[in-house]
Design a protein around this motif. Structure first.
Motif, PDB file in Angstrom:
ATOM      1  N   VAL A   1       0.822  -1.210   0.000  1.00  0.00           N
ATOM      2  CA  VAL A   1       0.000   0.000   0.000  1.00  0.00           C
ATOM      3  C   VAL A   1       0.854   1.258   0.000  1.00  0.00           C
ATOM      4  O   VAL A   1       0.340   2.346  -0.206  1.00  0.00           O
ATOM      5  CB  VAL A   1      -0.967   0.033   1.195  1.00  0.00           C
TER       6      VAL A   1
ATOM      7  N   ASP B   1       0.270   5.355  -1.459  1.00  0.00           N
ATOM      8  CA  ASP B   1       0.548   6.632  -0.818  1.00  0.00           C
ATOM      9  C   ASP B   1       1.336   7.549  -1.737  1.00  0.00           C
ATOM     10  O   ASP B   1       1.088   8.745  -1.781  1.00  0.00           O
ATOM     11  CB  ASP B   1       1.337   6.410   0.467  1.00  0.00           C
TER      12      ASP B   1
ATOM     13  N   LYS C   1      -0.962   9.421  -4.159  1.00  0.00           N
ATOM     14  CA  LYS C   1      -2.180  10.079  -3.695  1.00  0.00           C
ATOM     15  C   LYS C   1      -2.342  11.481  -4.246  1.00  0.00           C
ATOM     16  O   LYS C   1      -3.241  12.205  -3.865  1.00  0.00           O
ATOM     17  CB  LYS C   1      -2.215  10.130  -2.173  1.00  0.00           C
TER      18      LYS C   1
ATOM     19  N   ARG D   1       0.942  16.532  -2.984  1.00  0.00           N
ATOM     20  CA  ARG D   1       1.276  16.505  -1.580  1.00  0.00           C
ATOM     21  C   ARG D   1       1.534  17.936  -1.161  1.00  0.00           C
ATOM     22  O   ARG D   1       2.141  18.712  -1.876  1.00  0.00           O
ATOM     23  CB  ARG D   1       2.557  15.691  -1.416  1.00  0.00           C
ATOM     24  N   ARG D   2       1.036  18.277   0.020  1.00  0.00           N
ATOM     25  CA  ARG D   2       1.254  19.650   0.463  1.00  0.00           C
ATOM     26  C   ARG D   2       2.637  19.747   1.089  1.00  0.00           C
ATOM     27  O   ARG D   2       3.024  18.923   1.880  1.00  0.00           O
ATOM     28  CB  ARG D   2       0.204  19.973   1.518  1.00  0.00           C
TER      29      ARG D   2
ATOM     30  N   GLN E   1      -4.066  15.331   6.571  1.00  0.00           N
ATOM     31  CA  GLN E   1      -4.618  15.054   5.248  1.00  0.00           C
ATOM     32  C   GLN E   1      -3.733  14.110   4.450  1.00  0.00           C
ATOM     33  O   GLN E   1      -4.165  13.548   3.466  1.00  0.00           O
ATOM     34  CB  GLN E   1      -4.729  16.359   4.448  1.00  0.00           C
ATOM     35  N   PHE E   2      -2.469  14.004   4.831  1.00  0.00           N
ATOM     36  CA  PHE E   2      -1.516  13.355   3.944  1.00  0.00           C
ATOM     37  C   PHE E   2      -0.824  12.185   4.625  1.00  0.00           C
ATOM     38  O   PHE E   2       0.376  12.021   4.527  1.00  0.00           O
ATOM     39  CB  PHE E   2      -0.488  14.379   3.458  1.00  0.00           C
ATOM     40  N   LEU E   3      -1.595  11.375   5.346  1.00  0.00           N
ATOM     41  CA  LEU E   3      -1.017  10.203   5.983  1.00  0.00           C
ATOM     42  C   LEU E   3      -1.178   8.992   5.078  1.00  0.00           C
ATOM     43  O   LEU E   3      -1.948   9.010   4.123  1.00  0.00           O
ATOM     44  CB  LEU E   3      -1.721   9.943   7.313  1.00  0.00           C
ATOM     45  N   THR E   4      -0.452   7.893   5.412  1.00  0.00           N
ATOM     46  CA  THR E   4      -0.630   6.655   4.662  1.00  0.00           C
ATOM     47  C   THR E   4      -1.874   5.947   5.191  1.00  0.00           C
ATOM     48  O   THR E   4      -2.368   6.256   6.278  1.00  0.00           O
ATOM     49  CB  THR E   4       0.574   5.744   4.854  1.00  0.00           C
TER      50      THR E   4
END
Lengths: 221, 672
Positions: free
Chosen positions: A209, A213, A216, A219-220, B646-649
């Motif tokens: 997984v 990530d 996604k 990314r900020r 907001q940006f976690l796995t």
């Protein structure tokens, strides 16, 4: 209720927790799947024993569902999936086995403390069952958290669901409809996740997984 | 058909009209149709509730239950005396604003943004008053807030408007949250949201005090209590003027209704110290509001700040009523409550009138800044006259209505020595001092508003070319001007109409006024104090006419020596007239140095340099800087920190859920 029935129910539910622990330290996918099949088998026995004790024939249906779907179909399907994905050699625990086991023990202790205190009024069999069920649920979550492979997360999820079924059968008078719907929703979740696994695999060449990530999007910083 | 059903039908028709407005948004005659329909419906509702209020029905009216809303509760509607009184205020204001809109609305650039929400806003306010269970009340309250927010957003292309609407939305949600919690506490563990059941319940002192605090926050933020007033001077002026009139003159009254309904009606016996809180807040609100108004040079913002002052006066009066009620002095409580309600009515009259006047000026000149107006009395004589009446009335000068209600408030303040608690004995006169100060400052404020905008000479071309506005607007203004005079000259009629309201709330009423000879009003007994508006009116009219006659007869024709070609003005430029800033300077120096950190600086050019000298004035809003900016900063800081979530796995999200579950289980294990 005589002492023997209680002891057997206790033994089976405790066995479920034990198998949950065994799942925690499997670092190969095949062995994890085997453990899950064993987990479901123990659940089947436990539900069947409850059906006998409570003289509730509909629980035999639940037990059959657990046996057919969870102990046979899903493990077999996952086996084939792993073979087709070619990931049977992967070692994929995030946290080491020792800390995981300690965390698992702490969780079991926690669920015992909570459940035995909260359900003082309930009858002893249901109490023990609920405490064990909560342990199984928490251990299933722990499996999900400590793995990074999507397949093993599914397995963790399924074992969590086994805990739910154990809790449901321990409480007297739960209608069959609920169990069947839970079973089917799990099956559908399994199908959907299985389909997704192949889609993920097609796109990223892995079912780790972490690849998701990375993908996604923005990314900020 | 019962009155409550009739009013509900009116509400339904108003909602239908707003749907109609959506459908005929592009039609050019839509403005006239929508405002006309709103006017008719509001007029019908007004007559209905006025008849209901004056028809003294001794028995408590039964609620009408409609099968709407929560299935096990339904929607309860009830029209008791209190609701009837506030419905009179709302529907009178609504009818007048609709009538004014018939003329004013023609100048609207994008009427389709405004028309659908206007009737809905009227319907929402009516619904709040009629509601007789917490669910319906909160739903209507939120509906009213949202629709008024949409009305504030009418001119959404202006940046300031968007900012104002945003702050309004935040404050309105915050207020509704407080109301929600208040009603939750009132309902208690039994969880009955019906007002009739809530009224029966008893509460511990702590719970009751908590409900009072929440109501002060919830209703106070809508009404504009300091320090929750910050949105009001931004949002009210940003809306079109007839909506500003409705928001300032009427919607703040809905908030006061909510406060009265809960604190006087549902909460049960008050404790004496509650009144200390309400009195303090009211007194501070009055003074802070009017000082801000004095500093303001934007006419509509000035009026909005003056609304805050009047809300302060009303809350002081309500605080007095609480103090007297807690000490079982029901006659004094009735006096204070009647004064508060009378001021509610009066403020809806003159504040609507003044906002209509500001709208007329806006139509005629396109300006809200007073320093760009001037000399309008020659160009717009009728508007000027109506605005003058409103200014005199809001400055609490006899013979108009503002004087009567403030006089009644002071009569109630004078009863404070009879209170047993020493804290109140000392505090009430101090609050009276604050009220006197704010009344004087209000007079100064409206001398400034009228003098700078209407007197003198035009400061800009726009002011010089102003034209008198249309007849609809003028009629609406003159109706309110007449009502101001009427309620000031014959206050006895109003006070007697308020009797059933005070009777249901505090169990007593003021003495019957219409039986007092010579149309006087007597708040307590004739030996203590009385006021005769008619006599004062006649005296003022006679003495003023006589003075005018004498001046004209003897002074105008007498010989005067003056510089040639001077025409009575020593300086030719209109810039040399008093501006709003220069008029307010003495007050600003006395009060503003600490309250606003007012700093004046003059930059003189070097000798021989032809540059003009510069005067700069720096005012700061300490409430905004001290209270709201830290909160906003904290929210922003937290949001920035939480942004990382907001940006976690996926696994981390699962771990978060897992840890939250374990944490809750731990709490459960350690707690029980």
């Amino acid at each position: 209720m005589n002492g023997l029935t209680f002891d057997i129910a206790h033994l089976l539910a405790g066995g479920l927790v034990l198998v949950s622990f065994m799942m925690l330290y499997q670092d190969r996918l095949y062995s994890l799947l085997n453990m899950f099949a064993l987990h479901s088998l123990v659940l089947t026995l436990s539900v069947a024993w409850q059906a006998y004790v409570q003289q509730a024939p509909h629980l035999y249906v639940t037990a059959t569902i657990a046996l057919v779907f969870k102990a046979i179909i899903i493990p077999v399907a996952l086996h084939r999936m792993i073979r087709r994905l070619g990931i049977h050699r992967e070692i994929e625990t995030v946290v080491g086995i020792g800390p995981t086991m300690f965390a698992g023990m702490a969780l079991v202790a926690l669920s015992m403390v909570v459940m035995l205190r909260v359900t003082q009024a309930a009858d002893p069999l249901a109490r023990e069952d609920l405490a064990f069920a909560l342990s199984v649920v928490l251990l299933g979550l722990l499996v999900m958290v400590t793995r990074r492979n999507a397949v093993s997360q599914i397995v963790g999820f399924m074992s969590l669901e086994n805990g739910l079924v154990l809790a449901a059968t321990g409480a007297k008078g739960m209608p069959l409809v609920v169990e069947i719907s839970v079973a089917f929703s799990i099956l559908i979740a399994f199908i959907v996740i299985g389909v997704f696994l192949f889609r993920i695999r097609e796109r990223f060449d892995t079912v780790d997984v972490r690849a998701l990530d990375d993908f996604k999007g923005k990314r900020r910083r | 058909m019962t009155p409550v059903a009739l009013v509900l039908w009116c509400i339904a028709v108003l909602l239908g009209v707003s749907i109609l407005a959506v459908m005929m948004a592009r039609w050019s005659r839509a403005t006239a149709v929508i405002y006309g329909a709103s006017f008719c419906v509001s007029a019908v509702a007004f007559v209905t509730v006025l008849l209901q209020l004056t028809a003294a029905s001794a028995s408590a009216p039964l609620p009408l239950v409609l099968p709407l809303g929560l299935p096990w509760l339904g929607a309860h509607f009830r029209l008791d005396a209190l609701a009837a009184f506030f419905l009179v205020v709302i529907n009178l204001g609504g009818a007048a604003a609709s009538f004014y809109g018939l003329g004013y609305g023609r100048h609207e650039t994008a009427p389709q943004r405004l028309l659908p929400f206007f009737p809905a806003f009227l319907a929402g306010m009516n619904l709040v008053i009629l509601a007789a269970d917490a669910f319906t009340f909160l739903l209507s309250w939120e509906f009213m807030s949202l629709v008024s927010w949409a009305l504030v957003m009418t001119h959404h292309r202006e940046r300031d408007t968007r900012m104002a609407a945003y702050i309004y939305l935040v404050m309105a949600s915050f207020g509704t949250m407080a109301l929600l919690l208040a009603f939750g506490l009132l309902a208690g563990a039994s969880g009955s949201y019906d007002f009739a059941t809530m009224r029966m319940a008893t509460h511990t002192p702590a719970v009751a005090a908590f409900v009072l605090t929440l109501m002060l926050i919830g209703a106070g933020s809508k009404a504009g209590l300091v320090p929750l007033h910050v949105w009001l001077p931004l949002a009210h002026p940003a809306a079109p003027s007839h909506v500003s009139a409705l928001m300032s003159g009427v919607m703040t009254k809905v908030a006061i209704y909510g406060f009265i309904r809960v604190v006087f009606d549902l909460l049960g016996e008050p404790a004496w110290w509650w009144s200390m809180v309400v009195l303090t807040l009211g007194g501070v609100t009055a003074v802070v509001g009017i000082l801000n108004a004095l500093m303001e040079q934007d006419l509509k913002r000035l009026l909005a700040y003056s609304t805050i002052e009047n809300i302060g006066i009303i809350f002081v009066s309500l605080g007095l009523a609480l103090a007297f009620e807690a000490n079982a002095m029901t006659w004094a409580a009735a006096l204070a409550l009647a004064a508060a309600l009378f001021h509610v009515l009066n403020h809806s009259f003159f504040k609507s009138l003044l906002f209509f006047g500001a709208g007329a000026i806006l139509t005629a000149t396109g300006e809200r800044d007073m320093d760009k107006l001037g000399g309008l009395i020659h160009r717009m004589p009728f508007t000027s006259f109506a605005f003058l009446v409103g200014s005199v009335a809001i400055s609490a000068l006899p013979p108009f209505n503002g004087f009567v209600s403030e006089w009644l408030v002071f009569q109630a303040i004078l009863q404070s020595p009879n209170l047993p608690q020493w804290g109140l004995k000392i505090m009430v006169p101090a609050v009276g001092g604050l009220l006197a100060l704010s009344a004087a400052l209000a007079a100064a404020c409206f001398v400034k508003a009228f003098g700078v905008a209407f007197l003198g000479r035009p400061r800009t071309l726009a002011a010089q070319l102003a034209q008198e506005v249309d007849r609809f607007s003028l009629t609406a203004m003159f109706v309110f001007a007449t009502l101001c005079l009427f309620a000031g000259v014959l206050p006895g009629i109003v006070i007697d109409a308020l009797a059933p309201v005070t009777f249901t709330l505090v169990g007593d009423r003021m003495p019957v006024q219409t039986s007092v000879p010579w149309l006087s009003i007597v708040p307590i007994t004739e030996s203590r104090s009385s006021y005769n508006g008619l006599l004062v009116f006649v005296f003022i009219a006679l003495s003023a006419s006589l003075a005018a006659y004498i001046v004209h007869r003897f002074a105008s024709r007498s010989l005067r020596r003056a510089p040639a070609w001077d025409c009575g003005f020593p300086e030719a430029s209109p810039q040399t007239q008093y501006t709003s800033g220069s008029f307010a300077q003495p007050v600003r120096r006395v009060f503003g140095t600490h309250l606003f950190r007012a700093r004046e600086s003059v930059e003189m050019p070097a000798p021989g340099d032809p540059e003009p000298a510069r005067f700069t004035l720096d005012l700061r809003d300490l409430i905004w800087e001290g209270l709201y900016e830290p909160i906003a900063g904290a929210v922003w800081f937290t949001a920035e920190r939480l942004n990382h979530l907001q940006f976690l796995t996926i696994r981390r999200y699962l771990s978060l859920v897992f840890l939250a579950l374990v944490f809750l289980l731990l709490v459960l294990a350690l707690w029980s």
